[in-house]
Design a protein around this motif. Structure first.
Motif, mmCIF file in Angstrom:
data_model
loop_
_atom_site.group_PDB
_atom_site.id
_atom_site.type_symbol
_atom_site.label_atom_id
_atom_site.label_comp_id
_atom_site.label_asym_id
_atom_site.label_seq_id
_atom_site.Cartn_x
_atom_site.Cartn_y
_atom_site.Cartn_z
ATOM 1 N N ALA A 194 0.821 -1.163 0.057
ATOM 2 C CA ALA A 194 0.019 -0.006 -0.030
ATOM 3 C C ALA A 194 0.857 1.397 -0.044
ATOM 4 O O ALA A 194 0.625 2.253 -0.716
ATOM 5 C CB ALA A 194 -0.945 -0.182 1.175
ATOM 6 N N GLU A 195 1.834 1.182 0.735
ATOM 7 C CA GLU A 195 2.844 2.334 0.953
ATOM 8 C C GLU A 195 3.486 2.736 -0.672
ATOM 9 O O GLU A 195 3.769 3.524 -1.045
ATOM 10 C CB GLU A 195 3.925 2.273 1.861
ATOM 11 C CG GLU A 195 3.392 2.130 3.255
ATOM 12 C CD GLU A 195 4.407 1.619 4.299
ATOM 13 O OE1 GLU A 195 4.057 1.728 5.693
ATOM 14 O OE2 GLU A 195 5.384 1.128 3.986
ATOM 15 N N GLU A 196 3.863 1.529 -1.109
ATOM 16 C CA GLU A 196 4.404 1.767 -2.586
ATOM 17 C C GLU A 196 3.534 2.369 -3.621
ATOM 18 O O GLU A 196 3.752 2.856 -4.405
ATOM 19 C CB GLU A 196 5.187 0.304 -3.006
ATOM 20 C CG GLU A 196 6.126 -0.011 -2.043
ATOM 21 C CD GLU A 196 6.612 -1.634 -2.301
ATOM 22 O OE1 GLU A 196 5.890 -2.162 -3.093
ATOM 23 O OE2 GLU A 196 7.805 -2.223 -1.613
ATOM 24 N N ILE A 197 2.198 1.884 -3.580
ATOM 25 C CA ILE A 197 1.044 2.240 -4.483
ATOM 26 C C ILE A 197 0.846 3.641 -4.319
ATOM 27 O O ILE A 197 0.949 4.367 -5.238
ATOM 28 C CB ILE A 197 0.086 1.327 -4.158
ATOM 29 C CG1 ILE A 197 -0.234 -0.054 -4.407
ATOM 30 C CG2 ILE A 197 -1.239 2.154 -4.710
ATOM 31 C CD1 ILE A 197 -1.106 -0.789 -3.886
ATOM 32 N N VAL A 198 1.102 4.158 -2.923
ATOM 33 C CA VAL A 198 0.797 5.698 -2.886
ATOM 34 C C VAL A 198 2.089 6.512 -3.434
ATOM 35 O O VAL A 198 1.873 7.309 -4.152
ATOM 36 C CB VAL A 198 0.491 5.996 -1.209
ATOM 37 C CG1 VAL A 198 0.799 7.481 -1.094
ATOM 38 C CG2 VAL A 198 -0.720 5.262 -0.738
#
Length: 251
Positions: A194-198
């Protein structure tokens, strides 16, 4: 007195009790304006969009836990004044610490104490017992929280403190859209993913993406289980998938 307070006064008349609220979902008292021998202050919540007064570090810690709990939709410090007529010359006056609203519709009134020793006064115990009976008649829950047993525990409080440190981070629209699209494909996403998606969607460094995701937790755009240690594979879900509030029946 607000219309809500008036209607509740009528409801509670047989029990000789009255609840008085401030208008517009505001605290009934803001003691931080007055001189105190103990620590007091205000804590600004991103979730409820207002500054909340606190008169103990345990109360401030509880605010942080509410801020990150996906099952909590709103919370208010010093929510009302409860007047209990018990046959004395003056009514018993009780100011509860916090009112919490949950996504399942539950209203909970919370009294926060640092330790069990603070409940030793029999007169205070009588006041709490009277308050509990009034809230029960209204269909509300009433809970006394001992901070050293339910708030100042790891990993709950360390998670809450860490996430809340970034609660006011600017949430970029591309990050919100990207996470929503990810939820269309999967019901949950690993925290690291999720952090990488953001980061990719907003074109920002990973540490900035971490801060944005934490702010999204505080605004109920995403949910992270606060009672478990956060790791890269910790599940990130939609808030409506939270099954129970932290501290109210969770393992």
């Amino acid at each position: 007195m607000s219309e809500n307070a008036t209607s509740r006064a009528e409801l509670l008349a047989p029990a000789k009790a009255m609840i008085v609220e401030a208008p517009n979902w505001l605290p009934i008292r803001t003691f931080v304006e007055f001189a105190h021998s103990k620590a007091v202050g205000r804590w600004t919540s991103r979730k409820v969009r207002r500054a909340l007064p606190w008169e103990s570090y345990a109360e401030r810690a509880f605010f942080r836990c509410c801020e990150v709990d996906p099952a909590v939709t709103s919370f208010l410090a010093q929510p009302h004044r409860l007047e209990l007529n018990v046959g004395r010359s003056k009514p018993l006056i009780y100011f509860p610490d916090v009112r919490v609203q949950y996504a399942d519709g539950t209203t909970e009134i919370v009294e926060i104490k640092r330790s069990e020793e603070e409940l030793a006064d029999p007169d205070y115990g009588e006041k709490l017992a009277g308050a509990a009976s009034v809230y029960k008649a209204l269909g509300w829950e009433f809970r006394i929280i001992i901070a050293e047993e339910e708030i100042d525990v790891d990993p709950l409080y360390s998670n809450a403190k860490r996430i809340c440190a970034d609660r006011h981070s600017l949430i970029l629209r591309p990050a919100v859209v990207a996470i929503e699209e990810a939820f269309h494909a999967e019901t949950q996403i690993a925290l690291g993913e999720a952090e990488e998606i953001v980061a990719r969607a907003a074109g920002i460094p990973l540490d900035h993406a971490v801060a944005i995701l934490r702010a999204m937790v505080c605004t109920r755009r995403v949910a992270i289980e606060p009672t478990k240690r956060l790791r890269r594979d910790s599940p990130v879900t939609k808030p409506e998938q939270a099954t129970a509030p932290a501290g109210r029946g969770r393992a």
